[in-house]
Design a protein around this motif. Structure first.
Motif, PDB file in Angstrom:
ATOM      1  N   GLN A  38       0.910  -1.413   0.078  1.00 47.65           N
ATOM      2  CA  GLN A  38       0.143   0.265   0.406  1.00 47.65           C
ATOM      3  C   GLN A  38       1.064   0.867   0.004  1.00 47.65           C
ATOM      4  O   GLN A  38       0.654   1.891  -0.573  1.00 47.65           O
ATOM      5  CB  GLN A  38      -1.143   0.133   1.229  1.00 47.65           C
ATOM      6  CG  GLN A  38      -2.029  -1.212   1.175  1.00 47.65           C
ATOM      7  CD  GLN A  38      -3.290  -0.915   2.620  1.00 47.65           C
ATOM      8  OE1 GLN A  38      -2.454  -0.885   3.271  1.00 47.65           O
ATOM      9  NE2 GLN A  38      -3.758  -1.397   2.260  1.00 47.65           N
ATOM     10  N   ALA A  41       2.214   2.031  -3.190  1.00 48.73           N
ATOM     11  CA  ALA A  41       1.597   1.958  -4.530  1.00 48.73           C
ATOM     12  C   ALA A  41       1.087   3.584  -3.748  1.00 48.73           C
ATOM     13  O   ALA A  41       1.528   4.460  -5.174  1.00 48.73           O
ATOM     14  CB  ALA A  41      -0.001   1.094  -4.484  1.00 48.73           C
ATOM     15  N   LYS A  42       1.048   4.324  -3.063  1.00 48.22           N
ATOM     16  CA  LYS A  42       0.714   5.709  -2.550  1.00 48.22           C
ATOM     17  C   LYS A  42       2.039   5.790  -3.455  1.00 48.22           C
ATOM     18  O   LYS A  42       1.905   7.243  -3.178  1.00 48.22           O
ATOM     19  CB  LYS A  42       0.683   5.169  -1.727  1.00 48.22           C
ATOM     20  CG  LYS A  42      -0.083   7.007  -0.730  1.00 48.22           C
ATOM     21  CD  LYS A  42      -0.007   7.205   0.608  1.00 48.22           C
ATOM     22  CE  LYS A  42      -0.002   8.855   1.236  1.00 48.22           C
ATOM     23  NZ  LYS A  42      -0.613   8.333   2.604  1.00 48.22           N
ATOM     24  N   GLU A  46      -0.520   5.310  -6.970  1.00 52.10           N
ATOM     25  CA  GLU A  46      -2.124   5.013  -7.904  1.00 52.10           C
ATOM     26  C   GLU A  46      -2.273   3.697  -6.777  1.00 52.10           C
ATOM     27  O   GLU A  46      -2.013   4.206  -5.910  1.00 52.10           O
ATOM     28  CB  GLU A  46      -1.075   4.085  -9.090  1.00 52.10           C
ATOM     29  CG  GLU A  46       0.257   3.159  -8.683  1.00 52.10           C
ATOM     30  CD  GLU A  46       0.251   2.553  -9.447  1.00 52.10           C
ATOM     31  OE1 GLU A  46       0.756   1.844 -10.567  1.00 52.10           O
ATOM     32  OE2 GLU A  46       1.622   2.076  -9.399  1.00 52.10           O
ATOM     33  N   SER A  47      -3.948   3.227  -6.901  1.00 50.44           N
ATOM     34  CA  SER A  47      -4.014   2.669  -6.207  1.00 50.44           C
ATOM     35  C   SER A  47      -3.609   1.593  -5.910  1.00 50.44           C
ATOM     36  O   SER A  47      -2.414   0.881  -6.643  1.00 50.44           O
ATOM     37  CB  SER A  47      -5.681   2.752  -6.209  1.00 50.44           C
ATOM     38  OG  SER A  47      -5.669   1.232  -7.755  1.00 50.44           O
ATOM     39  N   THR A  48      -4.171   0.573  -4.732  1.00 51.51           N
ATOM     40  CA  THR A  48      -3.176  -0.779  -4.230  1.00 51.51           C
ATOM     41  C   THR A  48      -3.768  -1.792  -5.661  1.00 51.51           C
ATOM     42  O   THR A  48      -2.731  -1.985  -6.256  1.00 51.51           O
ATOM     43  CB  THR A  48      -3.712  -1.078  -2.939  1.00 51.51           C
ATOM     44  OG1 THR A  48      -3.314  -0.172  -1.843  1.00 51.51           O
ATOM     45  CG2 THR A  48      -2.473  -1.753  -2.522  1.00 51.51           C
TER      46      THR A  48
END
Length: 72
Positions: A38, A41-42, A46-48
């Protein structure tokens, strides 16, 4: 107390129709690995889910290239 959102039958049908075009995959990871995924991704903006999809696509491409070059 939080208000409950009222969802119309039309919205429910539209949501169900949209979701029906996708398959769902469920994986299990340790909480620490989830946090790492997570956070990465952050960091990448971008989203997970988007990060996991991208990572899978990149791994498949890399594996296919490796197989292709090994067969030559």
């Amino acid at each position: 107390m939080a208000e409950k959102k009222v969802v119309s039958e039309s919205q429910k049908r539209a949501s169900k129709k949209y979701l029906s075009q996708f398959a769902e995959l469920k994986i299990r990871v340790l909480p620490e690995q989830r946090d790492e995924i997570q956070a990465h991704a952050k960091k990448m903006g971008e989203s997970t889910a988007a990060f996991i999809k991208r990572a899978i696509d990149e791994a498949i491409d890399r594996d296919e290239r490796a197989c292709d070059s090994a067969q030559k």
